[in-house]
Motif scaffolding. Structure first.
Motif, PDB file in Angstrom:
ATOM      1  N   THR A   6       0.839  -1.194   0.000  1.00  0.00           N
ATOM      2  CA  THR A   6       0.000   0.000   0.000  1.00  0.00           C
ATOM      3  C   THR A   6       0.873   1.242   0.000  1.00  0.00           C
ATOM      4  N   VAL A  69      -3.001   0.128  -3.934  1.00  0.00           N
ATOM      5  CA  VAL A  69      -2.795  -1.172  -3.293  1.00  0.00           C
ATOM      6  C   VAL A  69      -2.374  -2.148  -4.376  1.00  0.00           C
ATOM      7  N   TYR A 112     -11.784  -1.599  -0.622  1.00  0.00           N
ATOM      8  CA  TYR A 112     -10.859  -1.122   0.400  1.00  0.00           C
ATOM      9  C   TYR A 112     -11.507  -0.224   1.449  1.00  0.00           C
ATOM     10  N   ASP A 114     -13.057  -0.943   4.105  1.00  0.00           N
ATOM     11  CA  ASP A 114     -12.864  -1.397   5.481  1.00  0.00           C
ATOM     12  C   ASP A 114     -11.408  -1.362   5.910  1.00  0.00           C
ATOM     13  N   ALA A 115     -10.503  -1.037   4.977  1.00  0.00           N
ATOM     14  CA  ALA A 115      -9.095  -0.904   5.328  1.00  0.00           C
ATOM     15  C   ALA A 115      -8.862   0.493   5.894  1.00  0.00           C
ATOM     16  N   ASP A 116      -7.591   0.833   6.130  1.00  0.00           N
ATOM     17  CA  ASP A 116      -7.289   2.150   6.705  1.00  0.00           C
ATOM     18  C   ASP A 116      -6.878   3.143   5.628  1.00  0.00           C
ATOM     19  N   ILE A 117      -7.361   2.924   4.391  1.00  0.00           N
ATOM     20  CA  ILE A 117      -6.996   3.786   3.273  1.00  0.00           C
ATOM     21  C   ILE A 117      -7.393   5.240   3.540  1.00  0.00           C
ATOM     22  N   GLN A 120      -5.057   6.882   5.967  1.00  0.00           N
ATOM     23  CA  GLN A 120      -3.753   7.165   5.359  1.00  0.00           C
ATOM     24  C   GLN A 120      -3.825   8.381   4.442  1.00  0.00           C
TER      25      GLN A 120
END
Length: 240
Positions: A6, A69, A112, A114-117, A120
């Motif tokens: 990432t 990603v 994405y 649910d990711a921390d995108i 970030q």
């Protein structure tokens, strides 16, 4: 199983094709809806968006962050001086403060979300603007409109204003407040504070206090150092 790679990098003139599909087509913020509705020549939102981004990049500097990603577009954040966004003057909580940069887009793409995108991306925006000496970031958040407030808005004579905010530019698909604005709850979660309240479109602000953030970074690094030292040398007393 290989690790996921990432990265978040600043948007450049040569990297406009790295924007996610919706962001490349969406001109919700960049085109005055009144002008777009009356213009039959407005038929290529991708061209209009790239022209707007190119102008802001050349005249003002960095105005976006892109998350990748494994080389695939995973999200983006876009920001600019409020004067570069015609729609920014239409909200009941306008105008944006003169010392602030306007964050218009902060979006993580499927799968994405649910990711921390998103976190970030906002960190990258903050880092860029702090290096440039910007004092604050503001954004118009969106809240799901309670049904009980709809008639109240009409009674206050704001129906036409709400329609103008919600009108998508001609030739675009999916350019609506729900699709193109940042959820107020998320903005509050990452430290923004409401400075102009509204049941639907609050304006929020994040102060960029470099001294405060620098001290937090140092304290966090020191805590981590102490924790690592305690784990690797449990019988040694650390003195400072």
């Amino acid at each position: 199983m290989s690790a996921v790679s990432t990265s978040v990098t600043a948007l450049t003139l040569g990297g406009l094709d790295k924007l996610p599909g919706h962001a490349r087509r969406c001109v919700f913020w960049e085109i005055d809806p009144a002008v777009a509705a009356d213009s039959y020549s407005f038929s290529d939102p991708v061209f209009e968006k790239e022209a707007w981004l190119s102008t802001v990049l050349l005249e003002w500097g960095s105005c976006g962050q892109v998350a990748l990603v494994d080389g695939q577009s995973a999200g983006c954040a876009l920001y600019s001086p409020p004067s570069a966004s015609p729609r920014a003057g239409l909200f009941p909580t306008s105008p944006v403060s003169p010392d602030a940069v306007l964050l218009t887009t902060l979006r993580a793409e499927s799968p994405y979300q649910d990711a921390d995108i998103a976190q970030q991306l906002i960190q990258a925006v903050v880092g860029d603007l702090m290096r440039r000496g910007v004092r604050a970031i503001e954004a118009f958040g969106i809240r799901k409109e309670p049904p009980s407030n709809s008639m109240a808005d009409r009674a206050l004579g704001s129906m036409r204003l709400m329609e103008r905010i919600s009108t998508p530019p001609r030739g675009t698909d999916g350019c609506t407040p729900d699709a193109c604005m940042i959820e107020a709850d998320f903005l509050e979660d990452v430290g923004f504070k409401v400075v102009a309240a509204h049941n639907r479109f609050p304006r929020l602000r994040l102060e960029l206090d470099s001294d405060h953030l620098w001290k937090e970074d140092v304290e966090r690094a020191l805590d981590q150092l102490l924790a690592e030292a305690a784990m690797t040398q449990p019988n040694r007393v650390l003195c400072f």
